[in-house]
Motif scaffolding. Structure first.
Motif, PDB file in Angstrom:
ATOM      1  N   GLU A 146     -12.747  -5.773 -26.133  1.00  0.00           N
ATOM      2  CA  GLU A 146     -11.871  -4.303 -25.810  1.00  0.00           C
ATOM      3  C   GLU A 146     -13.351  -4.594 -23.860  1.00  0.00           C
ATOM      4  OE1 GLU A 146      -9.923  -0.743 -24.553  1.00  0.00           O
ATOM      5  OE2 GLU A 146     -11.019  -0.761 -26.118  1.00  0.00           O
ATOM      6  N   THR A 147     -14.140  -3.822 -24.614  1.00  0.00           N
ATOM      7  CA  THR A 147     -15.422  -4.174 -23.267  1.00  0.00           C
ATOM      8  C   THR A 147     -15.372  -5.085 -22.098  1.00  0.00           C
ATOM      9  OG1 THR A 147     -16.632  -2.326 -24.329  1.00  0.00           O
ATOM     10  CG2 THR A 147     -17.776  -3.313 -23.379  1.00  0.00           C
ATOM     11  N   VAL A 148     -16.106  -6.545 -23.716  1.00  0.00           N
ATOM     12  CA  VAL A 148     -15.667  -7.705 -22.684  1.00  0.00           C
ATOM     13  C   VAL A 148     -14.738  -8.104 -21.974  1.00  0.00           C
ATOM     14  CG1 VAL A 148     -15.671 -10.286 -23.327  1.00  0.00           C
ATOM     15  CG2 VAL A 148     -17.085  -8.674 -24.449  1.00  0.00           C
ATOM     16  N   THR A 149     -13.137  -7.712 -22.299  1.00  0.00           N
ATOM     17  CA  THR A 149     -11.822  -7.779 -21.308  1.00  0.00           C
ATOM     18  C   THR A 149     -12.266  -7.079 -20.041  1.00  0.00           C
ATOM     19  OG1 THR A 149     -11.205  -8.857 -23.109  1.00  0.00           O
ATOM     20  CG2 THR A 149      -9.847  -8.322 -21.744  1.00  0.00           C
ATOM     21  N   GLU A 185     -12.316  -7.982 -16.320  1.00  0.00           N
ATOM     22  CA  GLU A 185     -11.348  -7.562 -14.905  1.00  0.00           C
ATOM     23  C   GLU A 185     -12.348  -7.038 -14.159  1.00  0.00           C
ATOM     24  OE1 GLU A 185      -8.506  -8.759 -15.266  1.00  0.00           O
ATOM     25  OE2 GLU A 185      -8.811  -9.683 -16.841  1.00  0.00           O
ATOM     26  N   ASP A 186     -13.124  -5.672 -14.489  1.00  0.00           N
ATOM     27  CA  ASP A 186     -13.187  -5.219 -12.872  1.00  0.00           C
ATOM     28  C   ASP A 186     -14.122  -6.348 -11.921  1.00  0.00           C
ATOM     29  OD1 ASP A 186     -12.918  -2.713 -14.441  1.00  0.00           O
ATOM     30  OD2 ASP A 186     -14.897  -2.212 -14.940  1.00  0.00           O
ATOM     31  N   GLN A 208     -27.766 -11.108 -23.782  1.00  0.00           N
ATOM     32  CA  GLN A 208     -29.038 -11.503 -22.956  1.00  0.00           C
ATOM     33  C   GLN A 208     -28.922 -12.129 -21.546  1.00  0.00           C
ATOM     34  OE1 GLN A 208     -32.375 -13.473 -23.992  1.00  0.00           O
ATOM     35  NE2 GLN A 208     -31.242 -12.603 -26.240  1.00  0.00           N
ATOM     36  N   VAL A 209     -27.261 -11.162 -21.239  1.00  0.00           N
ATOM     37  CA  VAL A 209     -27.250 -10.647 -19.450  1.00  0.00           C
ATOM     38  C   VAL A 209     -27.130  -9.020 -19.321  1.00  0.00           C
ATOM     39  CG1 VAL A 209     -24.902 -11.293 -18.457  1.00  0.00           C
ATOM     40  CG2 VAL A 209     -25.148 -12.866 -19.901  1.00  0.00           C
ATOM     41  N   ARG A 210     -28.085  -9.626 -18.287  1.00  0.00           N
ATOM     42  CA  ARG A 210     -28.414  -8.289 -17.818  1.00  0.00           C
ATOM     43  C   ARG A 210     -27.465  -7.618 -16.756  1.00  0.00           C
ATOM     44  NH1 ARG A 210     -35.661  -8.174 -17.363  1.00  0.00           N
ATOM     45  NH2 ARG A 210     -35.553  -8.350 -19.362  1.00  0.00           N
ATOM     46  N   GLU A 211     -27.179  -8.408 -16.094  1.00  0.00           N
ATOM     47  CA  GLU A 211     -26.233  -8.703 -14.412  1.00  0.00           C
ATOM     48  C   GLU A 211     -24.973  -9.243 -14.832  1.00  0.00           C
ATOM     49  OE1 GLU A 211     -28.072  -8.486 -11.483  1.00  0.00           O
ATOM     50  OE2 GLU A 211     -29.787  -7.190 -11.582  1.00  0.00           O
ATOM     51  N   PRO A 212     -23.705  -8.864 -15.347  1.00  0.00           N
ATOM     52  CA  PRO A 212     -22.507  -9.536 -15.852  1.00  0.00           C
ATOM     53  C   PRO A 212     -22.357  -9.992 -13.968  1.00  0.00           C
ATOM     54  CG  PRO A 212     -22.346  -7.497 -17.063  1.00  0.00           C
ATOM     55  CD  PRO A 212     -24.009  -7.058 -16.149  1.00  0.00           C
ATOM     56  N   ALA A 256      -7.969 -22.111  -7.451  1.00  0.00           N
ATOM     57  CA  ALA A 256      -9.036 -20.712  -7.608  1.00  0.00           C
ATOM     58  C   ALA A 256      -8.916 -20.103  -9.414  1.00  0.00           C
ATOM     59  CB  ALA A 256      -8.721 -19.961  -6.712  1.00  0.00           C
ATOM     60  N   GLU A 257      -7.990 -20.013  -9.085  1.00  0.00           N
ATOM     61  CA  GLU A 257      -7.234 -19.245 -10.670  1.00  0.00           C
ATOM     62  C   GLU A 257      -7.506 -20.102 -11.546  1.00  0.00           C
ATOM     63  OE1 GLU A 257      -2.969 -18.564  -9.970  1.00  0.00           O
ATOM     64  OE2 GLU A 257      -3.240 -16.451  -9.058  1.00  0.00           O
ATOM     65  N   ASP A 258      -7.748 -21.220 -12.256  1.00  0.00           N
ATOM     66  CA  ASP A 258      -8.102 -22.049 -12.767  1.00  0.00           C
ATOM     67  C   ASP A 258      -9.178 -21.546 -12.987  1.00  0.00           C
ATOM     68  OD1 ASP A 258      -5.763 -23.010 -13.428  1.00  0.00           O
ATOM     69  OD2 ASP A 258      -6.098 -25.053 -11.730  1.00  0.00           O
ATOM     70  N   VAL A 259     -10.475 -21.403 -12.031  1.00  0.00           N
ATOM     71  CA  VAL A 259     -11.645 -21.827 -12.561  1.00  0.00           C
ATOM     72  C   VAL A 259     -12.010 -20.427 -12.528  1.00  0.00           C
ATOM     73  CG1 VAL A 259     -13.739 -21.117 -10.628  1.00  0.00           C
ATOM     74  CG2 VAL A 259     -12.258 -23.488 -10.196  1.00  0.00           C
ATOM     75  N   VAL A 260     -11.229 -19.345 -12.630  1.00  0.00           N
ATOM     76  CA  VAL A 260     -11.681 -18.493 -12.539  1.00  0.00           C
ATOM     77  C   VAL A 260     -11.178 -18.002 -14.509  1.00  0.00           C
ATOM     78  CG1 VAL A 260     -10.963 -15.339 -13.166  1.00  0.00           C
ATOM     79  CG2 VAL A 260     -11.204 -16.910 -10.353  1.00  0.00           C
ATOM     80  N   GLN A 261     -10.234 -18.984 -14.473  1.00  0.00           N
ATOM     81  CA  GLN A 261      -9.847 -18.374 -15.937  1.00  0.00           C
ATOM     82  C   GLN A 261     -10.926 -19.478 -17.077  1.00  0.00           C
ATOM     83  OE1 GLN A 261      -7.188 -16.932 -17.676  1.00  0.00           O
ATOM     84  NE2 GLN A 261      -7.674 -17.970 -20.164  1.00  0.00           N
ATOM     85  N   ASP A 262     -11.361 -20.344 -16.558  1.00  0.00           N
ATOM     86  CA  ASP A 262     -12.677 -21.328 -16.792  1.00  0.00           C
ATOM     87  C   ASP A 262     -13.682 -20.513 -17.287  1.00  0.00           C
ATOM     88  OD1 ASP A 262     -10.346 -23.860 -17.240  1.00  0.00           O
ATOM     89  OD2 ASP A 262     -11.685 -24.822 -15.673  1.00  0.00           O
ATOM     90  N   ALA A 263     -13.590 -19.304 -16.281  1.00  0.00           N
ATOM     91  CA  ALA A 263     -14.451 -18.563 -16.489  1.00  0.00           C
ATOM     92  C   ALA A 263     -14.406 -17.569 -16.728  1.00  0.00           C
ATOM     93  CB  ALA A 263     -15.377 -17.602 -14.514  1.00  0.00           C
ATOM     94  N   TRP A 264     -13.911 -17.287 -17.553  1.00  0.00           N
ATOM     95  CA  TRP A 264     -13.271 -16.401 -17.867  1.00  0.00           C
ATOM     96  C   TRP A 264     -13.991 -17.204 -20.012  1.00  0.00           C
ATOM     97  CZ3 TRP A 264     -12.497 -12.415 -21.690  1.00  0.00           C
ATOM     98  CH2 TRP A 264     -12.188 -11.811 -22.435  1.00  0.00           C
ATOM     99  N   LEU A 265     -13.404 -18.132 -20.475  1.00  0.00           N
ATOM    100  CA  LEU A 265     -13.400 -19.229 -21.336  1.00  0.00           C
ATOM    101  C   LEU A 265     -15.235 -18.797 -21.795  1.00  0.00           C
ATOM    102  CD1 LEU A 265     -11.140 -21.567 -21.652  1.00  0.00           C
ATOM    103  CD2 LEU A 265     -10.801 -19.858 -22.530  1.00  0.00           C
ATOM    104  N   ARG A 266     -15.791 -19.169 -20.750  1.00  0.00           N
ATOM    105  CA  ARG A 266     -17.629 -19.326 -20.530  1.00  0.00           C
ATOM    106  C   ARG A 266     -18.212 -17.903 -21.026  1.00  0.00           C
ATOM    107  NH1 ARG A 266     -19.137 -23.672 -17.807  1.00  0.00           N
ATOM    108  NH2 ARG A 266     -17.715 -25.227 -18.025  1.00  0.00           N
ATOM    109  N   TRP A 267     -17.522 -16.671 -20.035  1.00  0.00           N
ATOM    110  CA  TRP A 267     -18.332 -15.405 -20.481  1.00  0.00           C
ATOM    111  C   TRP A 267     -17.531 -15.108 -22.057  1.00  0.00           C
ATOM    112  CZ3 TRP A 267     -21.141 -11.427 -18.974  1.00  0.00           C
ATOM    113  CH2 TRP A 267     -20.224  -9.945 -19.260  1.00  0.00           C
ATOM    114  N   SER A 268     -16.333 -15.267 -22.327  1.00  0.00           N
ATOM    115  CA  SER A 268     -15.924 -14.781 -23.925  1.00  0.00           C
ATOM    116  C   SER A 268     -16.593 -15.108 -24.634  1.00  0.00           C
ATOM    117  CB  SER A 268     -14.533 -15.034 -24.311  1.00  0.00           C
ATOM    118  OG  SER A 268     -13.707 -16.309 -23.586  1.00  0.00           O
ATOM    119  N   GLY A 269     -17.431 -16.257 -24.620  1.00  0.00           N
ATOM    120  CA  GLY A 269     -18.280 -17.274 -25.281  1.00  0.00           C
ATOM    121  C   GLY A 269     -19.540 -17.175 -25.344  1.00  0.00           C
ATOM    122  N   ALA A 270     -20.244 -16.751 -24.729  1.00  0.00           N
ATOM    123  CA  ALA A 270     -20.456 -16.726 -24.392  1.00  0.00           C
ATOM    124  C   ALA A 270     -21.888 -15.868 -24.789  1.00  0.00           C
ATOM    125  CB  ALA A 270     -21.824 -16.254 -22.900  1.00  0.00           C
TER     126      ALA A 270
END
Length: 294
Positions: free
Chosen positions: A4-7, A11-12, A49-53, A31-45
């Motif tokens: 839930e926090t990851v999502t 979204e923020d 090691q991430v200090r500043e999301p 742009a929406e496709d890129v944001v979706q790809d970014a979500w996939l990278r974020w959810s699987g990262a």
């Protein structure tokens, strides 16, 4: 980090990520496709090691958008007729930020600015967006794009000069824009040639984007007389049932034209000294589909 926090964290930051991607690409779908790809990278990262999301997500989005921009620029070389950015409604909630960020967003997504940015190289465009629209430090941009800080400063300076020299200076008062847009629509729809000529600057330009998918001029039309006569001719052959709605699109007043309930075109005017300097018309149906749901 709980799912839930990851999502929620993603979204923020989604409005900012969309803002980066749209300004770099000029198309909502890309742009929406890129944001979706970014979500996939974020959810699987490995987020331990991430200090500043936000910084992490902007870095991912910028790199994905840069890769996509290099791909689409090759396609645009074979585009039929002039190319204009995909119209983005900025009067509704959604991918557009609120508050102070919204003001910066709308100022940097005007059609005039995005058209000029098309002539930048992909790297220049990425640097310009990150520096001028979001104010990121040169060192951070350098890390995002895997370039030296000196190279980023050079790219930023070149892009800034290019955009400043080529971006038309238009009036932005929304009430005056709305009034002039309504007068323009009435004159054009009424086949009122003298009325149109009274609104147009002598050196008015009309830029139409159809992508070969709809009727629109394949070259830029220049001079008040030619633009007025073109618009009057369009009015005489226009199908019955056209409806006009004045909206805020790309940070400015624009007319959204519907035919049988389906978006047919977007018309936006560039105005200076009370006269219309540029008429932008987007008719490519591939760039209008999102407006049906916004």
């Amino acid at each position: 980090m709980p799912e839930e926090t990851v999502t929620d964290v993603f979204e923020d930051h989604r409005p900012v990520l969309f803002g980066v991607a749209y300004r770099m690409l000029g198309r909502v779908a890309d742009a929406e496709d890129v944001v979706q790809d970014a979500w996939l990278r974020w959810s699987g990262a490995d987020r331990t090691q991430v200090r500043e999301p936000r910084a992490f997500l902007v870095r991912i989005t910028s790199r994905l958008a840069l890769d996509r921009l290099r791909q689409v620029q090759a396609r645009r070389e074979s585009y039929v007729g002039p190319w204009l950015p995909e119209p983005l409604p900025t009067d509704l909630a959604g991918p557009v930020p609120d508050g102070a960020e919204r003001t910066v967003f709308t100022e940097s997504v005007t059609l005039a600015v995005l058209v000029v940015m098309e002539s930048l190289s992909p790297l220049e465009r990425a640097v310009f967006v990150l520096r001028e629209a979001f104010g990121y430090p040169y060192a951070e941009i350098a890390g995002t794009l895997d370039r030296s800080e000196a190279a980023v400063r050079q790219l930023a300076g070149r892009a800034r000069r290019h955009v400043a020299e080529r971006t038309p200076r238009y009036e932005v008062d929304p009430e005056r824009q709305r009034a002039l847009t309504e007068r323009f629509l009435a004159a054009a729809a009424g086949d009122d040639l003298p009325g149109l000529l009274d609104l147009l600057a002598a050196d008015t330009r009309l830029v139409g984007d159809s992508g070969g998918r709809a009727k629109a001029p394949l070259r830029v039309i220049e001079s008040a007389d030619k633009v007025a006569r073109f618009l009057a001719g369009v009015a005489r052959s226009a199908p019955a049932g056209l409806e006009f709605t004045v909206r805020e699109i790309n940070g400015g007043v624009a007319a959204l034209v519907h035919l049988a309930g389906v978006p047919d075109s977007v018309i936006q005017l560039g105005v200076r000294d009370g006269r219309i300097q540029t008429v932008y018309i987007v008719r490519n149906p591939d760039k209008l589909g999102a407006l049906a749901t916004r």
